[in-house]
Design an enzyme around this catalytic site. Structure first.
Site, PDB file in Angstrom:
ATOM      1  N   HIS A 208      -6.233  -1.548  11.019  1.00  0.00           N
ATOM      2  CA  HIS A 208      -4.952  -2.219  10.820  1.00  0.00           C
ATOM      3  C   HIS A 208      -3.815  -1.214  10.606  1.00  0.00           C
ATOM      4  O   HIS A 208      -2.760  -1.316  11.215  1.00  0.00           O
ATOM      5  CB  HIS A 208      -5.033  -3.151   9.612  1.00  0.00           C
ATOM      6  CG  HIS A 208      -5.882  -4.364   9.865  1.00  0.00           C
ATOM      7  ND1 HIS A 208      -7.075  -4.585   9.228  1.00  0.00           N
ATOM      8  CD2 HIS A 208      -5.692  -5.424  10.691  1.00  0.00           C
ATOM      9  CE1 HIS A 208      -7.597  -5.724   9.660  1.00  0.00           C
ATOM     10  NE2 HIS A 208      -6.782  -6.254  10.541  1.00  0.00           N
ATOM     11  N   ASP A 228     -12.044   7.142  16.089  1.00  0.00           N
ATOM     12  CA  ASP A 228     -12.617   6.038  15.302  1.00  0.00           C
ATOM     13  C   ASP A 228     -14.092   5.945  15.671  1.00  0.00           C
ATOM     14  O   ASP A 228     -14.484   6.278  16.790  1.00  0.00           O
ATOM     15  CB  ASP A 228     -11.896   4.719  15.646  1.00  0.00           C
ATOM     16  CG  ASP A 228     -12.111   3.651  14.565  1.00  0.00           C
ATOM     17  OD1 ASP A 228     -11.145   3.316  13.857  1.00  0.00           O
ATOM     18  OD2 ASP A 228     -13.260   3.152  14.426  1.00  0.00           O
ATOM     19  N   ALA A 285      -3.469   8.877   3.026  1.00  0.00           N
ATOM     20  CA  ALA A 285      -3.106   7.679   2.251  1.00  0.00           C
ATOM     21  C   ALA A 285      -4.272   6.691   2.318  1.00  0.00           C
ATOM     22  O   ALA A 285      -4.069   5.485   2.286  1.00  0.00           O
ATOM     23  CB  ALA A 285      -1.829   7.054   2.804  1.00  0.00           C
ATOM     24  N   SER A 286      -5.493   7.245   2.431  1.00  0.00           N
ATOM     25  CA  SER A 286      -6.651   6.331   2.521  1.00  0.00           C
ATOM     26  C   SER A 286      -7.338   6.247   1.152  1.00  0.00           C
ATOM     27  O   SER A 286      -6.989   5.385   0.338  1.00  0.00           O
ATOM     28  CB  SER A 286      -7.616   6.775   3.622  1.00  0.00           C
ATOM     29  OG  SER A 286      -8.131   8.076   3.376  1.00  0.00           O
ATOM     30  N   ASP A 311      -1.404  10.601  -1.129  1.00  0.00           N
ATOM     31  CA  ASP A 311      -1.037   9.394  -1.903  1.00  0.00           C
ATOM     32  C   ASP A 311      -2.200   8.960  -2.801  1.00  0.00           C
ATOM     33  O   ASP A 311      -2.019   8.137  -3.696  1.00  0.00           O
ATOM     34  CB  ASP A 311      -0.694   8.268  -0.914  1.00  0.00           C
ATOM     35  CG  ASP A 311      -0.126   7.029  -1.608  1.00  0.00           C
ATOM     36  OD1 ASP A 311       0.723   7.192  -2.510  1.00  0.00           O
ATOM     37  OD2 ASP A 311      -0.531   5.902  -1.252  1.00  0.00           O
ATOM     38  N   GLU A 316      -7.705   8.777 -10.455  1.00  0.00           N
ATOM     39  CA  GLU A 316      -6.321   8.311 -10.617  1.00  0.00           C
ATOM     40  C   GLU A 316      -6.192   7.681 -11.994  1.00  0.00           C
ATOM     41  O   GLU A 316      -7.129   7.026 -12.479  1.00  0.00           O
ATOM     42  CB  GLU A 316      -5.984   7.285  -9.520  1.00  0.00           C
ATOM     43  CG  GLU A 316      -6.042   7.901  -8.123  1.00  0.00           C
ATOM     44  CD  GLU A 316      -5.723   6.927  -6.998  1.00  0.00           C
ATOM     45  OE1 GLU A 316      -5.420   5.747  -7.288  1.00  0.00           O
ATOM     46  OE2 GLU A 316      -5.764   7.347  -5.831  1.00  0.00           O
ATOM     47  N   HIS A 346      -0.215   6.830  -5.332  1.00  0.00           N
ATOM     48  CA  HIS A 346      -0.901   5.698  -4.687  1.00  0.00           C
ATOM     49  C   HIS A 346       0.062   4.509  -4.486  1.00  0.00           C
ATOM     50  O   HIS A 346      -0.194   3.403  -4.962  1.00  0.00           O
ATOM     51  CB  HIS A 346      -2.125   5.266  -5.512  1.00  0.00           C
ATOM     52  CG  HIS A 346      -3.137   4.507  -4.697  1.00  0.00           C
ATOM     53  ND1 HIS A 346      -4.473   4.552  -4.949  1.00  0.00           N
ATOM     54  CD2 HIS A 346      -3.000   3.670  -3.636  1.00  0.00           C
ATOM     55  CE1 HIS A 346      -5.120   3.791  -4.096  1.00  0.00           C
ATOM     56  NE2 HIS A 346      -4.243   3.235  -3.271  1.00  0.00           N
ATOM     57  N   ILE A 347       1.138   4.793  -3.766  1.00  0.00           N
ATOM     58  CA  ILE A 347       2.167   3.760  -3.550  1.00  0.00           C
ATOM     59  C   ILE A 347       2.231   3.294  -2.099  1.00  0.00           C
ATOM     60  O   ILE A 347       3.190   2.635  -1.699  1.00  0.00           O
ATOM     61  CB  ILE A 347       3.574   4.277  -3.950  1.00  0.00           C
ATOM     62  CG1 ILE A 347       3.833   5.638  -3.297  1.00  0.00           C
ATOM     63  CG2 ILE A 347       3.742   4.322  -5.462  1.00  0.00           C
ATOM     64  CD1 ILE A 347       5.288   5.992  -3.178  1.00  0.00           C
ATOM     65  N   GLY A 348       1.217   3.655  -1.305  1.00  0.00           N
ATOM     66  CA  GLY A 348       1.251   3.282   0.117  1.00  0.00           C
ATOM     67  C   GLY A 348       1.565   1.818   0.326  1.00  0.00           C
ATOM     68  O   GLY A 348       2.358   1.439   1.186  1.00  0.00           O
ATOM     69  N   GLY A 349       0.931   0.969  -0.478  1.00  0.00           N
ATOM     70  CA  GLY A 349       1.123  -0.477  -0.300  1.00  0.00           C
ATOM     71  C   GLY A 349       2.113  -1.063  -1.291  1.00  0.00           C
ATOM     72  O   GLY A 349       2.232  -2.286  -1.399  1.00  0.00           O
TER      73      GLY A 349
HETATM   74  N1  LIG Z   1      -2.542   4.223  -0.013  1.00  0.00           N
HETATM   75  C1  LIG Z   1      -2.553   2.916  -0.127  1.00  0.00           C
HETATM   76  O1  LIG Z   1      -1.810   2.349  -0.931  1.00  0.00           O
HETATM   77  C2  LIG Z   1      -3.450   2.121   0.732  1.00  0.00           C
HETATM   78  C3  LIG Z   1      -4.635   2.641   1.171  1.00  0.00           C
HETATM   79  N2  LIG Z   1      -5.462   1.891   1.967  1.00  0.00           N
HETATM   80  C4  LIG Z   1      -6.707   2.504   2.439  1.00  0.00           C
HETATM   81  O2  LIG Z   1      -6.650   2.602   3.858  1.00  0.00           O
HETATM   82  C5  LIG Z   1      -7.918   2.279   4.374  1.00  0.00           C
HETATM   83  C6  LIG Z   1      -7.776   1.814   5.810  1.00  0.00           C
HETATM   84  O3  LIG Z   1      -7.105   0.570   5.828  1.00  0.00           O
HETATM   85  P1  LIG Z   1      -7.106  -0.368   7.114  1.00  0.00           P
HETATM   86  O4  LIG Z   1      -6.487   0.317   8.260  1.00  0.00           O
HETATM   87  O5  LIG Z   1      -6.535  -1.651   6.698  1.00  0.00           O
HETATM   88  O6  LIG Z   1      -8.653  -0.538   7.350  1.00  0.00           O
HETATM   89  P2  LIG Z   1      -9.371  -1.095   8.642  1.00  0.00           P
HETATM   90  O7  LIG Z   1     -10.714  -1.533   8.198  1.00  0.00           O
HETATM   91  O8  LIG Z   1      -8.499  -2.033   9.369  1.00  0.00           O
HETATM   92  O9  LIG Z   1      -9.532   0.232   9.545  1.00  0.00           O
HETATM   93  C7  LIG Z   1     -10.363   1.293   9.193  1.00  0.00           C
HETATM   94  C8  LIG Z   1     -10.823   1.955  10.490  1.00  0.00           C
HETATM   95  O10 LIG Z   1     -11.575   3.103  10.138  1.00  0.00           O
HETATM   96  C9  LIG Z   1     -12.677   3.183  11.029  1.00  0.00           C
HETATM   97  N3  LIG Z   1     -13.715   3.995  10.426  1.00  0.00           N
HETATM   98  C10 LIG Z   1     -14.591   3.659   9.444  1.00  0.00           C
HETATM   99  N4  LIG Z   1     -15.398   4.703   9.163  1.00  0.00           N
HETATM  100  C11 LIG Z   1     -15.011   5.713   9.959  1.00  0.00           C
HETATM  101  C12 LIG Z   1     -15.465   7.044  10.130  1.00  0.00           C
HETATM  102  N5  LIG Z   1     -16.486   7.544   9.406  1.00  0.00           N
HETATM  103  N6  LIG Z   1     -14.865   7.812  11.078  1.00  0.00           N
HETATM  104  C13 LIG Z   1     -13.854   7.302  11.832  1.00  0.00           C
HETATM  105  N7  LIG Z   1     -13.391   6.044  11.719  1.00  0.00           N
HETATM  106  C14 LIG Z   1     -13.954   5.263  10.781  1.00  0.00           C
HETATM  107  C15 LIG Z   1     -13.084   1.738  11.238  1.00  0.00           C
HETATM  108  O11 LIG Z   1     -13.853   1.584  12.411  1.00  0.00           O
HETATM  109  C16 LIG Z   1     -11.724   1.057  11.330  1.00  0.00           C
HETATM  110  O12 LIG Z   1     -11.261   0.988  12.653  1.00  0.00           O
HETATM  111  C17 LIG Z   1      -8.441   1.199   3.414  1.00  0.00           C
HETATM  112  O13 LIG Z   1      -9.848   1.124   3.441  1.00  0.00           O
HETATM  113  C18 LIG Z   1      -7.925   1.673   2.077  1.00  0.00           C
HETATM  114  O14 LIG Z   1      -8.896   2.489   1.489  1.00  0.00           O
HETATM  115  C19 LIG Z   1      -5.118   0.635   2.350  1.00  0.00           C
HETATM  116  C20 LIG Z   1      -3.949   0.079   1.934  1.00  0.00           C
HETATM  117  C21 LIG Z   1      -3.040   0.749   1.040  1.00  0.00           C
HETATM  118  O1  LIG Z   2      -1.567  -1.231  -4.233  1.00  0.00           O
HETATM  119  C1  LIG Z   2      -2.662  -0.934  -4.705  1.00  0.00           C
HETATM  120  O2  LIG Z   2      -2.916  -0.995  -5.889  1.00  0.00           O
HETATM  121  C2  LIG Z   2      -3.787  -0.451  -3.827  1.00  0.00           C
HETATM  122  C3  LIG Z   2      -3.410  -0.253  -2.411  1.00  0.00           C
HETATM  123  C4  LIG Z   2      -4.619   0.135  -1.678  1.00  0.00           C
HETATM  124  O3  LIG Z   2      -5.081   1.237  -1.782  1.00  0.00           O
HETATM  125  C5  LIG Z   2      -5.318  -0.855  -0.881  1.00  0.00           C
HETATM  126  O4  LIG Z   2      -4.732  -1.888  -0.549  1.00  0.00           O
HETATM  127  O5  LIG Z   2      -6.492  -0.606  -0.535  1.00  0.00           O
END
Ligand SMILES: NC(=O)C1=CN([C@@H]2O[C@H](COP(=O)(O)OP(=O)(O)OC[C@H]3O[C@@H](n4cnc5c(N)ncnc54)[C@H](O)[C@@H]3O)[C@@H](O)[C@H]2O)C=CC1
Ligand SMILES: O=C(O)CCC(=O)C(=O)O
Length: 468
Positions: A208, A228, A285-286, A311, A316, A346-349
């Site tokens: 996403h 991916d 930011a993962s 991030d 944390e 950790h403010i990505g979202g």
């Molecule tokens: N910094 C923040 O505030 C935020 C951080 N996140 C983090 O971002 C991550 C990703 O979010 P989305 O894009 O929504 O997840 P998603 O599930 O839509 O996409 C993750 C992608 O990573 C791929 N993947 C999984 N393992 C892999 C590997 N070993 N090598 C290569 N590709 C791999 C998957 O096939 C998938 O296409 C979340 O799991 C979360 O941990 C999410 C939202 C906010």
């Molecule tokens: O906003 C948060 O507290 C967490 C964001 C995040 O890392 C997530 O949505 O996975």
């Protein structure tokens, strides 16, 4: 199994003590509109009957980590008891609090481990008001009939926009220039400052967030490549590359958007940093575990990596304050001393848009689960829904039976339900767990207790709920 039995007991004891003639109280409201569906997935024009064998004010909810007001409002409108805390809790505090509640709402910091969940004798459902669910022991929760919901993409755009800002900020060394100006230093330089147009962005994890970022970077004239584990459709002019190494060798900017899994732990370590182009940039930011930070510090000191934006961190703090020190992460001081590194908490979202949307989305899912038993969107139990009962279907009951996925269960359940008219029924499984819902008509108050107790006595049972 004993724990699962205990989990439902208090709720169900109350349930069977209320008579069928108790109509839904005035405290019941459908979940807030916005998604176009009322509780249970009926279009808004049809009125869903509010199923609830309990007073809504008996449902106790603990919301941690400053869950948005929108989410709190949805839950309070139901009449549930909602306790709200701005911070996360220590493990001991969490264990103390979780014993008492039916629902817990968290964000990324609260760790719901097996040790914590073992104490959660009344817990029915967990709401992760975020994307990531790595902070919850999903398998243990499922085994004990605790459904988990999240918000799979409401903050994706916010993360993608932050990363775009960081790419330009790193390329132009904006963080350093700004800090210098704050200290009164005028330092007008162009050396090693770049446009991003024509540069290559390497996205690791094209889900996403990764794919949303791809669109934005493409529009800004960057070449996008991605790696991916899945073969995924490229958006715009982006290209999928076969290996992480291929991506690291070609990208000017590397950005990580993978979930926290055993495979992604230290995915970027000394070897991978060495494979990156000299003078390239890294953005994470993962999750904090994806990058080996001491190795990154080395690579930046050596000039291999020209800048980084982080991030997320392995450790944390649970609350805002002066906690980002070497006590929290041993390398904290060294990291902070580097040039051209953007450190964000950790403010990505963390945007108004994302948090408001997440609040409504997750709370709606919790309400549907509590009041109707539907599991659409759950990340750990089978996704099951039934058309809602309507007010012109009196004396109906909805049976929810979460059970171990072993042979012969449906036969036994149907023997129990056979004395009634089963209007509709659905069952699905996910690994070891199965989830069955059935709407039964012509049910008298005494029948409810019988159905409940008979199902509860089956060996396969994890959790039984009867809603009416
Ligand atoms: N910094 C923040 O505030 C935020 C951080 N996140 C983090 O971002 C991550 C990703 O979010 P989305 O894009 O929504 O997840 P998603 O599930 O839509 O996409 C993750 C992608 O990573 C791929 N993947 C999984 N393992 C892999 C590997 N070993 N090598 C290569 N590709 C791999 C998957 O096939 C998938 O296409 C979340 O799991 C979360 O941990 C999410 C939202 C906010
Ligand atoms: O906003 C948060 O507290 C967490 C964001 C995040 O890392 C997530 O949505 O996975």
């Amino acid at each position: 199994m004993a724990a699962a039995r205990d989990i439902i007991q208090p709720l169900e004891n109350r349930a069977v003590s209320y008579s069928l003639s108790v109509s839904p109280t005035t405290t019941f409201h459908s979940p807030s509109a916005g998604h176009g569906f009322a509780a249970g997935g009926l279009p808004n024009r049809a009125v869903a009957k509010a199923l609830k064998p309990f007073n809504t004010e008996d449902i106790k909810i603990l919301l941690l980590e400053n869950v948005n007001q929108t989410g709190r409002d949805v839950l309070k409108r139901q009449g549930y008891q909602v306790e709200f805390l701005k911070t996360s809790l220590s493990e001991d505090e969490l264990i103390e609090k979780i014993r008492d509640v039916h629902v817990i709402g968290i964000r990324s910091k609260t760790k719901l481990t097996e040790k914590v969940l073992r104490e959660a004798k009344n817990l029915l459902v967990i709401g992760c008001f975020c994307i990531g669910t790595n902070q919850v022991d999903l398998a243990y929760a499922a085994k004990n009939g605790i459904a988990v919901f999240n918000s799979p993409f409401a903050n994706s755009r916010s993360v993608a926009e932050l990363v775009i800002a960081e790419i330009i900020t790193l390329a132009r060394q904006l963080g350093d220039r700004s800090l210098e100006m704050h200290r009164g230093t005028w330092n007008k330089v162009s050396s090693k400052c770049w446009e991003i147009r024509g540069k290559t962005l390497g996205i690791v994890g094209y889900g996403h967030i990764g794919s949303q970022l791809s669109v934005l970077a493409d529009a800004m004239g960057m070449s996008v490549i991605y790696y991916d584990v899945l073969s995924l459709m490229a958006i715009g002019t982006a290209k999928q590359v076969p290996t992480l190494e291929a991506l690291l060798q070609e990208a000017d900017f590397v950005t990580l958007h993978v979930p926290e899994t055993p495979e992604t732990k230290n995915m970027i370590s000394a070897k991978q940093l060495e494979q990156m182009k000299t003078g390239s940039y890294l953005i994470n930011a993962s999750r904090g575990t994806v990058v080996d930070i001491p190795a990154l510090i080395q690579a930046m000191r050596a000039g291999k990596v020209a800048g980084a934006a982080l991030d997320v961190y392995p450790n944390e703090p649970a609350a805002n304050g002066d906690y980002f020190t070497s006590d929290l992460n041993i390398w904290g001081e060294e990291l902070r001393s580097l040039s051209n590194i953007i450190l964000t908490p950790h403010i990505g979202g963390s945007t108004e848009e994302a948090q408001r949307a997440i609040g409504v989305e997750v709370s709606d899912a919790l309400v549907r689960y509590i009041n109707q038993g539907t599991t659409i969107g759950s990340v750990n139990v089978p996704e099951v829904t039934l058309r809602s009962l309507t007010p012109d279907e009196p004396n109906h009951a909805r049976v929810i039976y979460i059970h171990r996925n072993v042979p012969g269960v449906l036969r036994k359940v149907n023997e129990i339900l056979a004395e009634h008219n089963v209007d509709k029924q659905i069952s699905d499984s996910k690994g070891d767990i199965a989830y069955l819902m059935a709407d039964v008509s012509d049910v008298r108050p005494d029948d409810i207790k019988d159905i409940h107790d008979s199902l509860n006595s089956l060996n396969s049972r994890i959790l039984t709920r009867v809603l009416y």
